[in-house]
Scaffold this motif. Structure first.
Motif, PDB file in Angstrom:
ATOM      1  N   GLY A  45      43.428  33.414  36.479  1.00  0.00           N
ATOM      2  CA  GLY A  45      43.544  32.844  37.831  1.00  0.00           C
ATOM      3  C   GLY A  45      43.334  33.541  38.890  1.00  0.00           C
ATOM      4  N   LEU A  46      43.753  34.828  38.778  1.00  0.00           N
ATOM      5  CA  LEU A  46      43.589  35.807  39.945  1.00  0.00           C
ATOM      6  C   LEU A  46      42.190  36.154  40.176  1.00  0.00           C
ATOM      7  CD1 LEU A  46      46.753  38.401  39.328  1.00  0.00           C
ATOM      8  CD2 LEU A  46      46.289  36.546  41.299  1.00  0.00           C
ATOM      9  N   GLY A  47      41.342  36.146  39.204  1.00  0.00           N
ATOM     10  CA  GLY A  47      40.039  36.537  39.046  1.00  0.00           C
ATOM     11  C   GLY A  47      39.167  35.363  39.975  1.00  0.00           C
ATOM     12  N   ALA A  48      39.694  34.034  39.850  1.00  0.00           N
ATOM     13  CA  ALA A  48      39.111  33.057  40.240  1.00  0.00           C
ATOM     14  C   ALA A  48      39.529  33.059  41.874  1.00  0.00           C
ATOM     15  CB  ALA A  48      39.464  31.581  39.787  1.00  0.00           C
ATOM     16  N   ALA A 105      46.007  43.816  30.032  1.00  0.00           N
ATOM     17  CA  ALA A 105      45.968  44.919  31.230  1.00  0.00           C
ATOM     18  C   ALA A 105      44.453  45.210  31.128  1.00  0.00           C
ATOM     19  CB  ALA A 105      46.685  46.119  31.041  1.00  0.00           C
ATOM     20  N   GLU A 106      43.597  45.154  30.262  1.00  0.00           N
ATOM     21  CA  GLU A 106      42.169  45.425  30.359  1.00  0.00           C
ATOM     22  C   GLU A 106      41.444  44.416  31.214  1.00  0.00           C
ATOM     23  OE1 GLU A 106      42.426  42.007  27.313  1.00  0.00           O
ATOM     24  OE2 GLU A 106      43.466  44.046  27.823  1.00  0.00           O
ATOM     25  N   GLY A 107      41.913  43.309  31.663  1.00  0.00           N
ATOM     26  CA  GLY A 107      41.500  42.482  32.632  1.00  0.00           C
ATOM     27  C   GLY A 107      40.443  41.545  32.037  1.00  0.00           C
ATOM     28  N   ARG A 108      40.239  41.410  30.954  1.00  0.00           N
ATOM     29  CA  ARG A 108      39.407  40.302  30.149  1.00  0.00           C
ATOM     30  C   ARG A 108      39.350  39.043  30.969  1.00  0.00           C
ATOM     31  NH1 ARG A 108      39.487  36.533  26.520  1.00  0.00           N
ATOM     32  NH2 ARG A 108      37.506  36.200  25.101  1.00  0.00           N
ATOM     33  N   GLY A 109      40.570  38.382  31.142  1.00  0.00           N
ATOM     34  CA  GLY A 109      40.461  37.084  31.620  1.00  0.00           C
ATOM     35  C   GLY A 109      40.005  37.095  33.243  1.00  0.00           C
ATOM     36  N   PHE A 110      40.447  38.222  33.932  1.00  0.00           N
ATOM     37  CA  PHE A 110      40.143  38.414  35.260  1.00  0.00           C
ATOM     38  C   PHE A 110      38.654  38.563  35.671  1.00  0.00           C
ATOM     39  CE2 PHE A 110      39.217  40.759  39.120  1.00  0.00           C
ATOM     40  CZ  PHE A 110      40.185  40.401  39.981  1.00  0.00           C
TER      41      PHE A 110
END
Length: 210
Positions: A45-48, A105-110
């Protein structure tokens, strides 16, 4: 004081109008949340939301309007977005039923949501319609009142707060439901894959001019 509260509330409504409707972004958030935990869904969600912050800046300098008026650029965006959605749909289908609370933490979803949002022409369209109110808050009418342009910063703050409320609450509700019914997470993951595949095929069809 009352005008300031109305400005924040109007921003919240605008933020939710972008974040809440069903679509590819919420499909990504849902898939991440049910398969990897709340933090993974929130990270997506933060990525979006970060992509929307980029669109906000681009709208301020006129790039969003340029993209809308450049058919070749827009077609390319639609095509790339379609390919990405099909790729993520395959990943969601493959991972359905494989649940993990591993640290995201690797930020995959972001990264997934950020890239997908940047290639989503629906985001551009939103910024050219409802989103223009953030660029000129004096034109926003809310709850029967005309907002003051002086409270524009409060409207913008409310907008991003509305998105934040959604990207935190939506994956939390999915996790709460999934913990009560084990099969729920699998259903959501498959549904997310189906939504992404549907949007991906639709985008590719649009890009091909069919």
């Amino acid at each position: 004081m009352f005008d300031a509260l109305v400005s924040v509330a109007a921003g919240l409504v605008l933020g939710l109008s972008l974040a809440a409707p069903p679509g590819p972004m919420n499909a990504v958030i849902a898939e991440e949340a049910v398969t990897r935990g709340w933090r993974a869904g929130f990270s997506a969600g933060l990525g979006a939301m970060t992509a929307d912050a980029c669109f906000f800046v681009l709208a301020l300098v006129g790039v969003v309007a340029f993209i809308e008026d450049a058919p070749t650029v827009k077609t390319l965006m639609v095509g790339v977005g379609g390919v990405l959605m099909l790729y993520y749909a395959y990943g969601a289908y493959r991972d359905a039923g494989s649940f993990s609370d591993a640290d995201p933490a690797e930020g995959r979803g972001f990264r997934k949501a950020f890239v997908l949002a940047l290639t989503n022409p629906y985001q551009v369209t939103w910024w050219l319609t409802a989103g223009v109110g953030l660029l000129n808050p004096g034109e926003i009418s809310a709850f029967g009142l005309q907002l003051s342009a002086a409270n524009g910063a409060l409207t913008i703050a409310g907008f991003f707060a509305g998105i934040l409320v959604w990207v935190a609450g939506f994956p939390a509700s999915l996790r709460a439901a999934g913990e009560r019914v084990d099969a729920f997470g699998t259903v959501v993951a498959y549904a997310s894959a189906a939504v992404l595949a549907l949007f991906g095929l639709t985008f590719l069809k649009t890009a091909a001019g069919l």
